[in-house]
Design an enzyme around this catalytic site. Structure first.
Site, PDB file in Angstrom:
ATOM      1  N   CYS A 277      -1.675   8.801   4.136  1.00  0.00           N
ATOM      2  CA  CYS A 277      -1.675   8.463   2.707  1.00  0.00           C
ATOM      3  C   CYS A 277      -2.982   8.905   2.073  1.00  0.00           C
ATOM      4  O   CYS A 277      -3.053   9.168   0.884  1.00  0.00           O
ATOM      5  CB  CYS A 277      -1.475   6.970   2.534  1.00  0.00           C
ATOM      6  SG  CYS A 277      -2.586   6.024   3.565  1.00  0.00           S
TER       7      CYS A 277
ATOM      8  N   GLU B  15       0.888  -1.177   0.000  1.00  0.00           N
ATOM      9  CA  GLU B  15       0.000   0.000   0.000  1.00  0.00           C
ATOM     10  C   GLU B  15       0.909   1.205   0.000  1.00  0.00           C
ATOM     11  O   GLU B  15       1.765   1.341   0.879  1.00  0.00           O
ATOM     12  CB  GLU B  15      -0.919  -0.007   1.224  1.00  0.00           C
ATOM     13  CG  GLU B  15      -1.877  -1.195   1.266  1.00  0.00           C
ATOM     14  CD  GLU B  15      -2.764  -1.317   0.041  1.00  0.00           C
ATOM     15  OE1 GLU B  15      -3.058  -0.286  -0.607  1.00  0.00           O
ATOM     16  OE2 GLU B  15      -3.136  -2.453  -0.311  1.00  0.00           O
TER      17      GLU B  15
END
Ligand code: NAD
Length: 542
Positions: free
Chosen positions: A327, A293
């Site tokens: 993020c 990720e």
């Protein structure tokens, strides 16, 4: 002997505590924070259930008070990394053979330890060494981590229960083996929960792990390790090594027993690791699972029908909580001309009320960025924006690293939708706004889709249902987590499985069954109850 099919306890999301003035939890976490601030600690490597020291050390500092020292941590040499791999391999057989309910129980205990006796410690450590406000620490280090641990146990049970059909006279069974070899977990600085989950999720599925935390999360990584140890994770199942990331990764990836990577961090680093895995592919006994990720350039787009108060709140929370170091943080915003001024006036007025400073003072909404490198990267972008004739700084823009790495929440307004900060992940408290003509709603959706290489999160604000439908379709591949009338951050385990595609990762959805499936290698067993004794099929007869 246990001959029953057990059921894991009913799982619910861990309630978020308020830390309101005079609350017991506030007193407790502040006392823990103060005690941790005063003491210094040393974090050794953790290999095969032993604390292992090393000749080389590095120091830890609160980002908001960087002259203060919190302690030191050991830096592994190559031999110690190889030792960690060896210990993970030695622990594998016994751990993989351990019945699921025993493995599950260890991680349920870890969750309860964090929910109870370790809550203040893990939150205070995350506040102190990653500069999170108490709310940001609570939703990450306590609640999200607890949710990962508990929900994964339920997801694993669901996976194990999934079995194939069996025709008459045969019985088909699937067993869910761990991967052969060991798993390498590499975690980022920004989420204590992710750091814990990257090793706990594959370990729950029977794998053993070499874990390399970020240099900027080791203070809270130590608490994670203390919890795992107290919960009863056996020796060698999770091994922690710190140090030069390139050397450690190189050493791990050259092992023939490397069977998978569980990575969260930046896109560039993940691509480099993928490349190295490719270069080593002929060494490996099995095709490694690659789960990563990575970065984001997350958007908010408002339609002319959007409620401007809602958009303004979405921008402030989405872009500036934890100083934009999520993020999922909103970092590019598209506003229609008809509501742009009203929305931006509200953002500016609200930002006047936002306080910045140490997380020890609970009235601060933002604190400092993580380290000098982050400070330099973000302030260079602010300076470039100040010098650009395509950009106006409409809020913030000041910074000061004399005590901590403090950067004001900054709003840039650009006339160029492809301006640097509309495309590049800055990972700091900076949001860039582009104003579009109301009539250009559909072409602006295309612009949103095409502007960056990432596809992690994004949000659309509108009252008009047709507009929401158009945006949902047009942005289908622009975000793995797509939000309607909400900020693009704050995914909750079990509710919003998290991850993105394109340059944002392999989209294996942390906090869901999909992620756990990557850590298992199913074996199908077909048993024929009364086997035939004649090879001839009926069609062969005359
Ligand atoms: P980073 O990429 O700098 O570091 C991540 C990890 O990789 C750390 O443990 C680091 O030591 C290690 N590393 C660094 N260089 C390496 C190398 N050459 N070889 C091997 N390992 C190396 O990221 P960070 O600053 O810790 O975290 C921020 C980044 O993580 C942002 O890009 C953010 O978007 C991303 N992130 C993504 C998610 C997600 O779920 N998509 C979640 C959190 C963070």
């Amino acid at each position: 002997m246990n001959n029953s099919f057990t059921q894991v306890p009913h799982i619910q999301n861990e309630p978020v505590k308020s830390y309101a003035p005079n609350s017991k939890e506030k007193e407790e976490v502040l006392a823990t924070y103060k005690a941790m601030y005063k003491n210094t600690i040393h974090v050794p490597l953790y290999i095969g259930g032993q604390d292992i020291d090393s000749a080389n050390k590095a120091s830890m500092h609160p980002p908001h008070d960087h002259k203060h020292t919190l302690g030191t941590y050991a830096l592994a040499d190559k031999g110690q990394v190889q030792e960690a791999i060896e210990k993970a391999l030695q622990a594998k057989e016994k751990w993989a053979a351990m019945p699921f309910e025993q493995r599950a129980s260890i991680f349920l205990k870890a969750a309860d330890l964090i929910a109870g006796p370790y809550r203040a410690k893990i939150n205070a450590a995350t506040m102190l060494a990653q500069s999170k406000t108490i709310h940001q620490a609570e939703i990450d280090a306590a609640c999200e981590f607890i949710d990962f641990l508990r929900f994964n146990v339920q997801f694993a049970q669901e996976i194990y229960a999934e079995q194939p059909l069996s025709d008459k006279g045969i019985w088909n069974r699937l067993s869910y083996r761990p991967l052969e070899g060991f798993i390498y977990a590499i975690s980022p600085f920004n989420f204590t929960a992710i750091a814990g989950n990257l090793s706990a999720a594959p370990a729950l599925m029977g794998n053993t792990i070499v874990w390399k935390p970020s240099d900027h999360q080791i203070f809270s990584a130590k608490i994670i390790l203390d919890v795992f140890r107290e919960a009863g994770v056996p020796d060698g199942v999770i091994n922690m090594v710190m140090g030069d990331p390139e050397m450690i990764t190189h050493t791990v990836l050259e092992s023939p027993d490397f069977s998978g990577i569980h990575f969260t961090g930046s896109t560039f680093v993940f691509k480099e690791i993928w490349k190295q895995i490719g270069e080593n592919i002929h060494r490996y006994k099995t095709y490694p699972r690659i789960v990563g990720e990575t970065g984001g350039k997350d958007f908010i787009i408002a339609h002319p029908s959007a409620n401007t108060d809602e958009v303004a709140a979405g921008i402030i929370r989405g872009a500036f909580e934890f100083q934009g170091q999520k993020c999922s943080a909103a970092s590019r915003v598209y506003l229609p001309k008809s509501i742009a001024n009203t929305t931006l006036d509200k953002v500016k007025a609200e930002l006047e009320t936002v306080k910045m400073g140490s997380p020890e003072d609970f009235s601060n909404f933002v604190t400092s960025v993580i380290h000098q490198g982050a400070f330099d990267r973000v302030t260079a972008a602010i300076d470039a924006a100040k010098a650009s004739d395509e950009v106006t700084v409409i809020a913030g823009g000041n910074y000061d690293a004399s005590e901590g790495y403090f950067i004001e929440p900054t709003v840039l307004l650009t006339t160029n939708p492809n301006y640097d900060t509309m495309q590049r992940e800055l990972f700091g408290p900076v949001v860039t706004v582009y104003v579009y003509e109301d009539a250009e709603w559909e072409s602006t959706l295309e612009l949103v889709d095409n502007t960056s290489e990432y596809a992690l999160t994004g949000a659309v604000f509108a009252q008009d249902r047709y507009a929401l439908e158009t945006a949902s379709k047009a942005l289908e591949n622009a975000a793995g987590n797509f939000y309607i009338n909400d900020k693009p951050t704050g995914a909750v385990v079990g509710q919003q499985p998290f991850g993105g595609a394109r340059a944002s990762g392999t989209n294996d959805k942390a906090g869901s069954k999909l992620n756990l499936l990557r850590w298992t290698s199913p074996r199908l067993i077909k048993e024929t109850l009364v086997p035939t004794k004649d090879y001839r099929y009926p069609f062969l007869g005359n």
